[in-house]
Enzyme design. Structure first.
Site, mmCIF file in Angstrom:
data_model
loop_
_atom_site.group_PDB
_atom_site.id
_atom_site.type_symbol
_atom_site.label_atom_id
_atom_site.label_comp_id
_atom_site.label_asym_id
_atom_site.label_seq_id
_atom_site.Cartn_x
_atom_site.Cartn_y
_atom_site.Cartn_z
ATOM 1 N N SER A 145 29.762 47.278 13.905
ATOM 2 C CA SER A 145 28.308 47.491 13.970
ATOM 3 C C SER A 145 27.688 46.984 12.673
ATOM 4 O O SER A 145 28.354 46.971 11.628
ATOM 5 C CB SER A 145 28.012 48.994 14.096
ATOM 6 O OG SER A 145 26.652 49.265 13.858
ATOM 7 N N TYR A 158 29.263 57.683 11.376
ATOM 8 C CA TYR A 158 29.290 56.443 12.172
ATOM 9 C C TYR A 158 29.371 55.223 11.243
ATOM 10 O O TYR A 158 30.211 54.336 11.427
ATOM 11 C CB TYR A 158 28.046 56.386 13.054
ATOM 12 C CG TYR A 158 28.005 55.196 13.989
ATOM 13 C CD1 TYR A 158 28.701 55.207 15.192
ATOM 14 C CD2 TYR A 158 27.273 54.050 13.672
ATOM 15 C CE1 TYR A 158 28.678 54.115 16.058
ATOM 16 C CE2 TYR A 158 27.244 52.957 14.522
ATOM 17 C CZ TYR A 158 27.941 52.994 15.717
ATOM 18 O OH TYR A 158 27.916 51.898 16.568
#
Ligand code: NAD
Length: 252
Positions: A145, A158
């Protein structure tokens, strides 16, 4: 010129294939000729997708795999290979996000997010890579990501997990290159799926969307090109690379 992106005869495993990006990745690989092993925690959720691939003339097999369950990984991969043949491609896609301010993130939140996105990806990649190294070739695509290199509020585990996954990609690429195994990552920006749909319907989400250079979030099919590049021989001289697909998020 031969079709650089052709995957005829290749066998691919996609984790977290029941919905969102994983589902799209599996459909794209199958459309280019790959046999696809679809993995999800509940195999009934992917039986329909496996049947769709077969109905369009492809080969597919659905398996149950929770990537956090170390004892299940080896068995699940053996099951894929028994059904479809040796794996050529792994798309390490399964992932979760828990949005909370840093001070409110609990131990169990950390364990779930890092346990899935980083430890789970490691467990699957290690097992698949062992088999690929024995055969002298293979191709691993980790779904990281942009939050592995940049940060926004309330997603600290995350971001940490995806930053770790980018470094794992580079470390694996470095060690496995001589064995013929390539390891690269896709770093998507905001792509509309269940992981973020309700956020982007909220006021805060719409404000964030307006700060993106292209002024919109992406759609899953806008990752097709990056996936096919990394999964095919078109990227045969690439390893340890990250392909960012983010509508300019990282340069905003
Ligand atoms: P999603 O929530 O729609 O899909 C995530 C998938 O992972 C689901 O199929 C889910 O069942 C599966 N999964 C979760 N925990 C699992 C486990 N323990 N074992 C096996 N499968 C598990 O979200 P998505 O947007 O499709 O996300 C796919 C990947 O893309 C994730 O790794 C995510 O972090 C990454 N990503 C998404 C975006 C985005 O904007 N959508 C951006 C960057 C990265």
């Amino acid at each position: 010129m031969a079709d650089l992106f052709d995957l005829t005869g290749r066998v691919a495993l996609v984790t977290g294939a029941s919905q969102g990006l994983g589902k799209r990745f599996a459909q794209v690989l199958a459309a280019r000729g790959a046999s696809v092993c679809l993995a999800a925690r509940q195999s009934d959720k992917i039986a329909g997708l496996a049947a769709d691939v077969r109905a369009s003339g492809g080969r597919s097999h659905a398996i149950a795999l929770d990537v956090t369950d170390a004892s299940a990984v080896s068995r699940a991969i053996a099951d894929c290979e028994a059904a479809l043949g040796p794996l050529d491609i792994l798309v390490n896609n399964a992932g979760v996000a828990i949005s909370k301010p840093f001070l409110e993130q609990g131990d169990e939140d950390w364990d779930k997010v890092v346990g899935t996105n980083l430890r789970g990806a490691f467990l699957v990649a290690r097992e698949v890579a062992r088999r690929m190294v024995e055969r002298g070739h293979g191709n691993i695509v980790n779904v990281a990501s942009v939050l592995g290199v940049d940060v926004v509020g309330s997603l600290s585990p995350y971001s940490a997990s995806k930053g770790g996954l980018l470094q794992l990609t580079r470390a694996m690429a470095h060690e496995l290159a001589r064995s013929g195994v390539r390891v690269n990552a896709i770093a998507p920006g905001y792509i509309e799926t269940d992981i973020n749909r309700s956020f982007f319907q909220s006021e805060a989400g719409q404000r964030l969307e307006k700060t993106l250079p292209v002024r919109r979030i992406g759609q899953p099919e806008e990752l097709d090109g990056a996936l096919l590049l990394l999964a095919s021989d078109a990227s045969r001289y690439m390893t340890g690379s990250t392909v960012t697909v983010d509508g300019g998020f990282l340069v905003r």
